[in-house]
Design a protein around this motif. Structure first.
Motif, mmCIF file in Angstrom:
data_model
loop_
_atom_site.group_PDB
_atom_site.id
_atom_site.type_symbol
_atom_site.label_atom_id
_atom_site.label_comp_id
_atom_site.label_asym_id
_atom_site.label_seq_id
_atom_site.Cartn_x
_atom_site.Cartn_y
_atom_site.Cartn_z
ATOM 1 N N LEU A 40 44.535 17.257 25.448
ATOM 2 C CA LEU A 40 45.290 16.377 24.776
ATOM 3 C C LEU A 40 44.431 15.560 23.874
ATOM 4 N N LYS A 41 44.686 15.366 22.589
ATOM 5 C CA LYS A 41 43.938 14.553 21.741
ATOM 6 C C LYS A 41 44.805 13.271 21.803
ATOM 7 N N ILE A 42 43.812 12.091 22.119
ATOM 8 C CA ILE A 42 44.453 10.753 22.353
ATOM 9 C C ILE A 42 43.917 9.944 21.140
ATOM 10 N N VAL A 43 44.594 9.075 20.642
ATOM 11 C CA VAL A 43 44.230 7.859 19.630
ATOM 12 C C VAL A 43 44.733 6.607 19.951
ATOM 13 N N VAL A 44 43.848 5.781 20.339
ATOM 14 C CA VAL A 44 44.052 4.283 20.677
ATOM 15 C C VAL A 44 43.332 3.335 19.571
ATOM 16 N N GLU A 45 43.382 2.131 19.886
ATOM 17 C CA GLU A 45 42.663 1.045 19.119
ATOM 18 C C GLU A 45 41.168 0.983 19.615
ATOM 19 N N ASN A 46 41.074 0.958 20.915
ATOM 20 C CA ASN A 46 39.640 0.621 21.659
ATOM 21 C C ASN A 46 39.712 1.244 23.272
ATOM 22 N N MET A 47 38.528 0.896 23.652
ATOM 23 C CA MET A 47 38.341 1.273 24.957
ATOM 24 C C MET A 47 39.276 0.595 25.941
ATOM 25 N N ASP A 48 39.569 -0.333 25.825
ATOM 26 C CA ASP A 48 40.565 -1.138 26.815
ATOM 27 C C ASP A 48 41.612 -0.508 26.612
ATOM 28 N N ASP A 49 42.217 -0.107 25.368
ATOM 29 C CA ASP A 49 43.578 0.480 25.207
ATOM 30 C C ASP A 49 43.654 1.841 25.867
ATOM 31 N N TYR A 50 42.196 2.660 25.939
ATOM 32 C CA TYR A 50 42.220 3.796 26.387
ATOM 33 C C TYR A 50 42.320 3.700 28.030
ATOM 34 N N TYR A 51 41.666 2.792 28.351
ATOM 35 C CA TYR A 51 41.651 2.586 29.950
ATOM 36 C C TYR A 51 43.144 2.321 30.517
#
Length: 170
Positions: free
Chosen positions: A126-137
């Motif tokens: 999967l390729k994931i795109v989010v704002e920042n590390m908190d969003d990824y967590y």
């Protein structure tokens, strides 16, 4: 593996034959890969055909599944989606029902911008795109972590993009 990922990942489909493309078809594809907003008139001028045959060729390639969609590539950092990650996932069970359920669930997640069945130690990428590390967590724990049948997840973070969205026919 038992999965097939075509337009509808849950339907059984026979492999589609390769559509023969002549040099004019390839010239059209090369041009629209680099400029999806091009008009029929612009394409026709570029490939040295009149507009009617260009329109007919494009329509045929759309109907035959050569052209899947027209897309706009975005600069993720300019729209506050600066963190990209690749997630490798392996499943506990490898049957059609559980695999289909997994595919459907992941396909509905807006953070997932690319989704592949792969070979090797993992089953999916999967390729994931989010704002920042908190969003990824948050995505990893509260969305991905809640999906049934996942045996293992390995995340790799993209530090920079060298080449993306390149033409298939060059």
């Amino acid at each position: 593996m038992v999965y097939r990922m075509q337009k509808d990942a849950l339907k059984e489909q026979a492999p589609q034959p390769v559509l023969p493309l002549d040099e004019k078809d390839k010239a059209i594809l090369r041009f629209i890969q680099s400029n999806a907003k091009a008009t029929i008139r612009e394409i026709a001028a570029n490939v040295h055909l009149s507009t009617t045959p260009v329109h007919e060729r494009i329509k045929r390639m759309e109907e035959e599944g050569v052209i899947l969609q027209y897309a706009t590539l975005l600069n993720h950092t300019r729209i506050n989606k600066g963190l990209m990650a690749i997630c490798y996932i392996s499943l506990k069970e490898h049957n059609k029902r559980s695999g289909g359920k997994f595919i459907k669930t992941i396909s509905e997640m807006s953070e997932v911008i690319e989704f592949y069945i792969i070979s090797g130690a993992f089953d999916f990428m999967l390729k994931i795109v989010v704002e920042n590390m908190d969003d990824y967590y948050n995505f990893h724990v509260n969305k991905l972590g809640q999906v049934d049948n996942i045996a293992q997840v390995q995340s790799t973070f993209i530090m920079g993009v060298i080449k993306a969205g390149q033409p298939v026919i060059s």
